[in-house]
Design a protein around this motif. Structure first.
Motif, PDB file in Angstrom:
ATOM      1  N   ARG A 184       0.834  -1.211   0.000  1.00 49.04           N
ATOM      2  CA  ARG A 184       0.000   0.000   0.000  1.00 49.04           C
ATOM      3  C   ARG A 184       0.864   1.253   0.000  1.00 49.04           C
ATOM      4  NH1 ARG A 184      -4.407   1.537  -2.075  1.00 49.04           N
ATOM      5  NH2 ARG A 184      -4.358   3.712  -1.632  1.00 49.04           N
ATOM      6  N   ARG A 185       1.930   1.248   0.805  1.00 49.46           N
ATOM      7  CA  ARG A 185       2.830   2.407   0.838  1.00 49.46           C
ATOM      8  C   ARG A 185       3.549   2.586  -0.492  1.00 49.46           C
ATOM      9  NH1 ARG A 185       5.739   1.508   6.548  1.00 49.46           N
ATOM     10  NH2 ARG A 185       5.615  -0.572   5.731  1.00 49.46           N
ATOM     11  N   LEU A 186       3.952   1.466  -1.100  1.00 49.28           N
ATOM     12  CA  LEU A 186       4.609   1.533  -2.405  1.00 49.28           C
ATOM     13  C   LEU A 186       3.644   2.096  -3.448  1.00 49.28           C
ATOM     14  CD1 LEU A 186       7.029   0.951  -4.235  1.00 49.28           C
ATOM     15  CD2 LEU A 186       6.161  -1.391  -4.476  1.00 49.28           C
ATOM     16  N   PHE A 187       2.399   1.667  -3.386  1.00 51.69           N
ATOM     17  CA  PHE A 187       1.383   2.171  -4.305  1.00 51.69           C
ATOM     18  C   PHE A 187       1.196   3.679  -4.146  1.00 51.69           C
ATOM     19  CE2 PHE A 187      -3.003   3.211  -5.400  1.00 51.69           C
ATOM     20  CZ  PHE A 187      -3.067   2.713  -6.696  1.00 51.69           C
ATOM     21  N   ASP A 188       1.115   4.132  -2.892  1.00 56.96           N
ATOM     22  CA  ASP A 188       0.968   5.572  -2.633  1.00 56.96           C
ATOM     23  C   ASP A 188       2.163   6.355  -3.172  1.00 56.96           C
ATOM     24  OD1 ASP A 188      -1.480   5.134  -1.427  1.00 56.96           O
ATOM     25  OD2 ASP A 188      -0.654   5.114   0.622  1.00 56.96           O
ATOM     26  N   LEU A 189       3.377   5.805  -2.977  1.00 56.64           N
ATOM     27  CA  LEU A 189       4.583   6.449  -3.497  1.00 56.64           C
ATOM     28  C   LEU A 189       4.541   6.527  -5.023  1.00 56.64           C
ATOM     29  CD1 LEU A 189       7.440   7.626  -3.208  1.00 56.64           C
ATOM     30  CD2 LEU A 189       8.295   5.258  -3.190  1.00 56.64           C
ATOM     31  N   ALA A 190       4.159   5.442  -5.664  1.00 55.48           N
ATOM     32  CA  ALA A 190       4.075   5.425  -7.127  1.00 55.48           C
ATOM     33  C   ALA A 190       3.059   6.450  -7.626  1.00 55.48           C
ATOM     34  CB  ALA A 190       3.711   4.025  -7.619  1.00 55.48           C
ATOM     35  N   ARG A 191       1.957   6.570  -6.927  1.00 60.82           N
ATOM     36  CA  ARG A 191       0.937   7.558  -7.322  1.00 60.82           C
ATOM     37  C   ARG A 191       1.496   8.976  -7.220  1.00 60.82           C
ATOM     38  NH1 ARG A 191      -4.405   6.600  -4.618  1.00 60.82           N
ATOM     39  NH2 ARG A 191      -4.831   5.368  -6.462  1.00 60.82           N
ATOM     40  N   VAL A 192       2.216   9.278  -6.134  1.00 58.16           N
ATOM     41  CA  VAL A 192       2.813  10.594  -5.963  1.00 58.16           C
ATOM     42  C   VAL A 192       3.836  10.859  -7.055  1.00 58.16           C
ATOM     43  CG1 VAL A 192       4.333  11.972  -4.475  1.00 58.16           C
ATOM     44  CG2 VAL A 192       2.386  10.768  -3.486  1.00 58.16           C
ATOM     45  N   LEU A 193       4.687   9.885  -7.337  1.00 58.23           N
ATOM     46  CA  LEU A 193       5.717  10.060  -8.368  1.00 58.23           C
ATOM     47  C   LEU A 193       5.094  10.247  -9.750  1.00 58.23           C
ATOM     48  CD1 LEU A 193       8.362   7.426  -7.222  1.00 58.23           C
ATOM     49  CD2 LEU A 193       8.537   9.925  -7.077  1.00 58.23           C
ATOM     50  N   SER A 194       4.005   9.560 -10.043  1.00 59.31           N
ATOM     51  CA  SER A 194       3.373   9.712 -11.360  1.00 59.31           C
ATOM     52  C   SER A 194       2.702  11.066 -11.495  1.00 59.31           C
ATOM     53  CB  SER A 194       2.362   8.597 -11.602  1.00 59.31           C
ATOM     54  OG  SER A 194       1.247   8.744 -10.760  1.00 59.31           O
ATOM     55  N   ASP A 195       2.236  11.652 -10.397  1.00 61.89           N
ATOM     56  CA  ASP A 195       1.655  12.997 -10.432  1.00 61.89           C
ATOM     57  C   ASP A 195       2.703  14.054 -10.707  1.00 61.89           C
ATOM     58  OD1 ASP A 195      -0.867  11.975  -9.968  1.00 61.89           O
ATOM     59  OD2 ASP A 195      -0.853  12.417  -7.812  1.00 61.89           O
ATOM     60  N   VAL A 196       3.930  13.792 -10.282  1.00 63.20           N
ATOM     61  CA  VAL A 196       5.035  14.738 -10.479  1.00 63.20           C
ATOM     62  C   VAL A 196       5.480  14.731 -11.938  1.00 63.20           C
ATOM     63  CG1 VAL A 196       7.436  15.239  -9.866  1.00 63.20           C
ATOM     64  CG2 VAL A 196       5.821  14.566  -8.090  1.00 63.20           C
ATOM     65  N   ALA A 197       5.484  13.563 -12.547  1.00 62.40           N
ATOM     66  CA  ALA A 197       6.006  13.410 -13.907  1.00 62.40           C
ATOM     67  C   ALA A 197       5.172  14.088 -14.945  1.00 62.40           C
ATOM     68  CB  ALA A 197       6.120  11.939 -14.256  1.00 62.40           C
TER      69      ALA A 197
END
Length: 122
Positions: A109-122
């Motif tokens: 779940r934490r990895l998923f949240d991190l991936a979501r944040v990183l994809s919003d930045v890109a």
């Protein structure tokens, strides 16, 4: 359609779904074949759409892969499905999905949240 060279789009789609599920749960072609009672070469032919999967064989495959029969037809949109790029045909994407589900749920779940944040930045 020349039966000796052309693959039916539905057979190709079902084969991709078999391969996708097999990879996701970390099952080899040999293991699936043994569970169904056939040779692994037949699984290869199903996964490429070279051979059509009979209804009874699809039933057996669904049982071994622990999915409902409908799973193999999800996302099927006639001929347009066959022509679109299938992300799950990408070996790296399949491996990523498989290792993702091997991670314990809390960390996943934490990895998923991190991936979501990183994809919003890109």
């Amino acid at each position: 359609m020349d039966a000796t060279t052309d693959k039916h789009p539905v057979d190709v789609h079902v084969g991709k779904r078999i391969r996708h599920r097999r990879w996701t749960i970390g099952t080899t072609q040999q293991q699936l074949a043994e569970g169904v009672g056939i040779k692994f070469q037949q699984i290869q032919k199903y996964e490429t759409g070279a051979n059509r999967v009979s209804a009874s064989r699809l039933w057996d495959i669904a049982h071994v892969l622990d999915v409902p029969i409908a799973y193999f037809f999800e996302g099927l949109d006639g001929a347009s499905e066959a022509s679109s790029r299938d992300m799950m045909a990408d070996r790296e994407a399949l491996e990523l999905v498989r290792v993702y589900y091997a991670i314990p749920e809390a960390q996943r779940r934490r990895l998923f949240d991190l991936a979501r944040v990183l994809s919003d930045v890109a």
